[in-house]
Motif scaffolding. Structure first.
Motif, PDB file in Angstrom:
ATOM      1  N   TRP A  15      -0.735   4.883  -5.939  1.00  0.00           N
ATOM      2  CA  TRP A  15      -0.143   6.121  -5.487  1.00  0.00           C
ATOM      3  C   TRP A  15      -1.123   7.265  -5.641  1.00  0.00           C
ATOM      4  O   TRP A  15      -1.751   7.430  -6.691  1.00  0.00           O
ATOM      5  CB  TRP A  15       1.125   6.429  -6.284  1.00  0.00           C
ATOM      6  CG  TRP A  15       1.613   7.831  -6.067  1.00  0.00           C
ATOM      7  CD1 TRP A  15       1.449   8.902  -6.892  1.00  0.00           C
ATOM      8  CD2 TRP A  15       2.323   8.313  -4.915  1.00  0.00           C
ATOM      9  NE1 TRP A  15       2.028  10.030  -6.338  1.00  0.00           N
ATOM     10  CE2 TRP A  15       2.566   9.690  -5.121  1.00  0.00           C
ATOM     11  CE3 TRP A  15       2.778   7.714  -3.744  1.00  0.00           C
ATOM     12  CZ2 TRP A  15       3.246  10.472  -4.185  1.00  0.00           C
ATOM     13  CZ3 TRP A  15       3.449   8.491  -2.816  1.00  0.00           C
ATOM     14  CH2 TRP A  15       3.676   9.851  -3.046  1.00  0.00           C
TER      15      TRP A  15
ATOM     16  N   THR B  16      -1.985  11.459  -3.687  1.00  0.00           N
ATOM     17  CA  THR B  16      -1.914  12.434  -2.612  1.00  0.00           C
ATOM     18  C   THR B  16      -3.275  13.081  -2.375  1.00  0.00           C
ATOM     19  O   THR B  16      -3.380  14.044  -1.630  1.00  0.00           O
ATOM     20  CB  THR B  16      -0.869  13.515  -2.920  1.00  0.00           C
ATOM     21  OG1 THR B  16      -1.210  14.194  -4.132  1.00  0.00           O
ATOM     22  CG2 THR B  16       0.521  12.905  -3.055  1.00  0.00           C
TER      23      THR B  16
ATOM     24  N   THR C 185       5.284   5.778  -0.902  1.00  0.00           N
ATOM     25  CA  THR C 185       4.957   4.582  -1.662  1.00  0.00           C
ATOM     26  C   THR C 185       5.239   3.337  -0.837  1.00  0.00           C
ATOM     27  O   THR C 185       5.856   3.380   0.227  1.00  0.00           O
ATOM     28  CB  THR C 185       5.741   4.531  -2.975  1.00  0.00           C
ATOM     29  OG1 THR C 185       7.138   4.717  -2.703  1.00  0.00           O
ATOM     30  CG2 THR C 185       5.270   5.617  -3.932  1.00  0.00           C
ATOM     31  N   SER C 186       4.791   2.197  -1.352  1.00  0.00           N
ATOM     32  CA  SER C 186       4.877   0.955  -0.594  1.00  0.00           C
ATOM     33  C   SER C 186       6.303   0.590  -0.207  1.00  0.00           C
ATOM     34  O   SER C 186       6.539   0.062   0.884  1.00  0.00           O
ATOM     35  CB  SER C 186       4.237  -0.189  -1.385  1.00  0.00           C
ATOM     36  OG  SER C 186       4.870  -0.363  -2.642  1.00  0.00           O
ATOM     37  N   SER C 187       7.249   0.869  -1.090  1.00  0.00           N
ATOM     38  CA  SER C 187       8.648   0.571  -0.816  1.00  0.00           C
ATOM     39  C   SER C 187       9.405   1.746  -0.209  1.00  0.00           C
ATOM     40  O   SER C 187      10.557   1.590   0.195  1.00  0.00           O
ATOM     41  CB  SER C 187       9.361   0.135  -2.096  1.00  0.00           C
ATOM     42  OG  SER C 187       9.437   1.198  -3.022  1.00  0.00           O
TER      43      SER C 187
ATOM     44  N   TYR D 190       0.805  -1.211   0.000  1.00  0.00           N
ATOM     45  CA  TYR D 190       0.000   0.000   0.000  1.00  0.00           C
ATOM     46  C   TYR D 190       0.842   1.266   0.000  1.00  0.00           C
ATOM     47  O   TYR D 190       1.851   1.364   0.705  1.00  0.00           O
ATOM     48  CB  TYR D 190      -0.907   0.041   1.235  1.00  0.00           C
ATOM     49  CG  TYR D 190      -2.071  -0.913   1.194  1.00  0.00           C
ATOM     50  CD1 TYR D 190      -3.146  -0.686   0.340  1.00  0.00           C
ATOM     51  CD2 TYR D 190      -2.103  -2.031   2.017  1.00  0.00           C
ATOM     52  CE1 TYR D 190      -4.218  -1.556   0.307  1.00  0.00           C
ATOM     53  CE2 TYR D 190      -3.177  -2.903   1.985  1.00  0.00           C
ATOM     54  CZ  TYR D 190      -4.233  -2.659   1.129  1.00  0.00           C
ATOM     55  OH  TYR D 190      -5.302  -3.523   1.102  1.00  0.00           O
ATOM     56  N   THR D 191       0.394   2.230  -0.787  1.00  0.00           N
ATOM     57  CA  THR D 191       0.786   3.601  -0.560  1.00  0.00           C
ATOM     58  C   THR D 191       0.123   4.074   0.734  1.00  0.00           C
ATOM     59  O   THR D 191      -1.049   3.783   0.973  1.00  0.00           O
ATOM     60  CB  THR D 191       0.342   4.496  -1.728  1.00  0.00           C
ATOM     61  OG1 THR D 191       1.182   4.245  -2.862  1.00  0.00           O
ATOM     62  CG2 THR D 191       0.435   5.969  -1.368  1.00  0.00           C
TER      63      THR D 191
ATOM     64  N   ASN E 230      10.176   4.472  -1.905  1.00  0.00           N
ATOM     65  CA  ASN E 230      11.031   5.099  -2.906  1.00  0.00           C
ATOM     66  C   ASN E 230      10.562   6.481  -3.338  1.00  0.00           C
ATOM     67  O   ASN E 230      11.354   7.250  -3.887  1.00  0.00           O
ATOM     68  CB  ASN E 230      11.180   4.192  -4.129  1.00  0.00           C
ATOM     69  CG  ASN E 230       9.872   3.964  -4.856  1.00  0.00           C
ATOM     70  OD1 ASN E 230       8.849   3.701  -4.240  1.00  0.00           O
ATOM     71  ND2 ASN E 230       9.913   4.049  -6.179  1.00  0.00           N
ATOM     72  N   ILE E 231       9.292   6.799  -3.119  1.00  0.00           N
ATOM     73  CA  ILE E 231       8.770   8.122  -3.438  1.00  0.00           C
ATOM     74  C   ILE E 231       8.075   8.683  -2.213  1.00  0.00           C
ATOM     75  O   ILE E 231       7.233   8.008  -1.611  1.00  0.00           O
ATOM     76  CB  ILE E 231       7.795   8.094  -4.625  1.00  0.00           C
ATOM     77  CG1 ILE E 231       8.485   7.545  -5.878  1.00  0.00           C
ATOM     78  CG2 ILE E 231       7.245   9.497  -4.898  1.00  0.00           C
ATOM     79  CD1 ILE E 231       7.553   7.375  -7.055  1.00  0.00           C
TER      80      ILE E 231
END
Length: 122
Positions: free
Chosen positions: A102, A104, A52-54, A32-33, A56-57
């Motif tokens: 993703w 916002t 982000t899920s990882s 999940y984001t 990275n963003i």
């Protein structure tokens, strides 16, 4: 599906710090984001930060850049928001949210916690 529970809110003086946590249940947290949003009395719910899920963003609202830091620990199924240099205008109920894609935008997040109150005194 995922269930979210925020904690860590409270009362702090201007310039102080708080760390919010969002504990998630479910096996898909790492897909999940995650986002933090806040809503003050009489105002619309607004974006604070997302990751982000990882991890990275990462994005921040302009109003909190340089003061807040979002992070996640997928091994613990937990999302964090470190809040420094707090201002009275940061006073709001803070919500964590999860979404498979993703975003916002609060209207696009599927899962929400109950919220935790943050009050910054002047």
């Amino acid at each position: 599906q995922v269930q979210l529970v925020e904690s860590g809110g409270g009362l702090v003086h201007t310039g102080g710090s708080l760390r919010l946590s969002c504990a998630a249940t479910g096996r898909s947290f790492n897909t999940y984001t995650m986002g933090w949003f806040r809503q003050a009395i009489g105002k619309e719910r607004e974006f604070v930060s997302a990751i982000t899920s990882s991890g990275n963003i990462i994005r921040y609202a302009d109003s909190v850049k340089g003061r807040f830091s979002i992070s996640r620990d997928n091994a613990k199924n937990t999302l964090y928001l470190q809040m420094n240099s707090l201002k009275p205008e940061d006073t709001a109920v803070y919500y964590c949210a999860a979404n498979i894609l993703w975003s916002t935008r609060p209207t696009l997040f599927d899962y929400w916690g109950q919220g935790t109150q943050v009050t910054v005194s002047s």
